[in-house]
Design a protein around this motif. Structure first.
Motif, PDB file in Angstrom:
ATOM      1  N   THR A  92       7.533  -0.249   0.841  1.00 38.33           N
ATOM      2  CA  THR A  92       7.208   1.144   1.123  1.00 38.33           C
ATOM      3  C   THR A  92       6.694   1.343   2.543  1.00 38.33           C
ATOM      4  O   THR A  92       6.923   2.389   3.134  1.00 38.33           O
ATOM      5  CB  THR A  92       6.159   1.666   0.132  1.00 38.33           C
ATOM      6  OG1 THR A  92       4.993   0.855   0.210  1.00 38.33           O
ATOM      7  CG2 THR A  92       6.708   1.663  -1.288  1.00 38.33           C
ATOM      8  N   GLN A  93       6.022   0.373   3.103  1.00 35.68           N
ATOM      9  CA  GLN A  93       5.476   0.491   4.452  1.00 35.68           C
ATOM     10  C   GLN A  93       6.054  -0.630   5.315  1.00 35.68           C
ATOM     11  O   GLN A  93       5.847  -1.808   5.022  1.00 35.68           O
ATOM     12  CB  GLN A  93       3.953   0.367   4.433  1.00 35.68           C
ATOM     13  CG  GLN A  93       3.265   1.428   3.619  1.00 35.68           C
ATOM     14  CD  GLN A  93       1.776   1.152   3.497  1.00 35.68           C
ATOM     15  OE1 GLN A  93       1.297   0.109   3.898  1.00 35.68           O
ATOM     16  NE2 GLN A  93       1.049   2.097   2.932  1.00 35.68           N
ATOM     17  N   PRO A  94       6.763  -0.269   6.390  1.00 33.21           N
ATOM     18  CA  PRO A  94       7.288  -1.334   7.254  1.00 33.21           C
ATOM     19  C   PRO A  94       6.143  -2.046   7.987  1.00 33.21           C
ATOM     20  O   PRO A  94       5.165  -1.437   8.389  1.00 33.21           O
ATOM     21  CB  PRO A  94       8.197  -0.596   8.235  1.00 33.21           C
ATOM     22  CG  PRO A  94       7.729   0.822   8.206  1.00 33.21           C
ATOM     23  CD  PRO A  94       7.148   1.050   6.840  1.00 33.21           C
ATOM     24  N   VAL A  95       6.291  -3.326   8.101  1.00 28.63           N
ATOM     25  CA  VAL A  95       5.270  -4.142   8.766  1.00 28.63           C
ATOM     26  C   VAL A  95       5.529  -4.090  10.263  1.00 28.63           C
ATOM     27  O   VAL A  95       6.653  -4.319  10.723  1.00 28.63           O
ATOM     28  CB  VAL A  95       5.340  -5.603   8.259  1.00 28.63           C
ATOM     29  CG1 VAL A  95       4.317  -6.467   8.976  1.00 28.63           C
ATOM     30  CG2 VAL A  95       5.137  -5.641   6.768  1.00 28.63           C
ATOM     31  N   PRO A  96       4.493  -3.754  11.077  1.00 27.48           N
ATOM     32  CA  PRO A  96       4.703  -3.722  12.533  1.00 27.48           C
ATOM     33  C   PRO A  96       4.978  -5.137  13.047  1.00 27.48           C
ATOM     34  O   PRO A  96       4.482  -6.115  12.494  1.00 27.48           O
ATOM     35  CB  PRO A  96       3.376  -3.184  13.078  1.00 27.48           C
ATOM     36  CG  PRO A  96       2.375  -3.441  12.005  1.00 27.48           C
ATOM     37  CD  PRO A  96       3.130  -3.418  10.707  1.00 27.48           C
ATOM     38  N   PRO A  97       5.815  -5.229  14.089  1.00 29.46           N
ATOM     39  CA  PRO A  97       6.120  -6.565  14.615  1.00 29.46           C
ATOM     40  C   PRO A  97       4.864  -7.225  15.182  1.00 29.46           C
ATOM     41  O   PRO A  97       3.995  -6.568  15.743  1.00 29.46           O
ATOM     42  CB  PRO A  97       7.161  -6.304  15.708  1.00 29.46           C
ATOM     43  CG  PRO A  97       6.990  -4.862  16.068  1.00 29.46           C
ATOM     44  CD  PRO A  97       6.473  -4.180  14.839  1.00 29.46           C
ATOM     45  N   ALA A  98       4.787  -8.493  15.019  1.00 28.15           N
ATOM     46  CA  ALA A  98       3.625  -9.245  15.498  1.00 28.15           C
ATOM     47  C   ALA A  98       3.689  -9.359  17.013  1.00 28.15           C
ATOM     48  O   ALA A  98       4.737  -9.640  17.585  1.00 28.15           O
ATOM     49  CB  ALA A  98       3.602 -10.623  14.862  1.00 28.15           C
TER      50      ALA A  98
END
Length: 112
Positions: A92-98
């Motif tokens: 549901t929530q995209p993970v921000p790139p590290a």
């Protein structure tokens, strides 16, 4: 209802263990301890019959209650594992790139 059935099954299991231990087996079991009282009250030949009938009855009730317990489980309040919860959150929530860690420049060697 589920908790009540689990408590009832537990008490029934304890009672079933006691009844089985009171029966005389090949080695005598614990029936020799209570044999005197059982023979006086129930008679010498009725005690094993009553213990056997009690064992079969308690075992049948135990099995029926175990099956009924499966129908009383509340599936709506079922808890999911942490891994399943995190997987749903990631969907549901995209993970921000590290972002790469900031590097500090190495100190220069001025030996001259």
């Amino acid at each position: 209802m589920f908790t009540f059935l689990i408590i009832l099954i537990t008490l029934l299991a304890i009672l079933l263990v006691l009844v089985v231990l009171l029966q005389s087996g090949r080695g005598g079991g614990l029936a020799g301890i209570a044999a005197g009282g059982a023979q006086q009250i129930l008679g010498a030949r009725q005690a094993p019959d009553i213990l056997e009938k009690t064992t079969w009855t308690l075992a049948a009730i135990f099995i029926v209650l175990c099956i009924l317990t499966n129908f009383t489980i509340d599936t709506g309040a079922r808890r999911e594992s942490i891994i399943q919860q995190r997987a749903q959150q990631e969907q549901t929530q995209p993970v921000p790139p590290a972002t790469p860690p900031a590097t500090t420049p190495a100190p220069a060697d001025d030996a001259n």
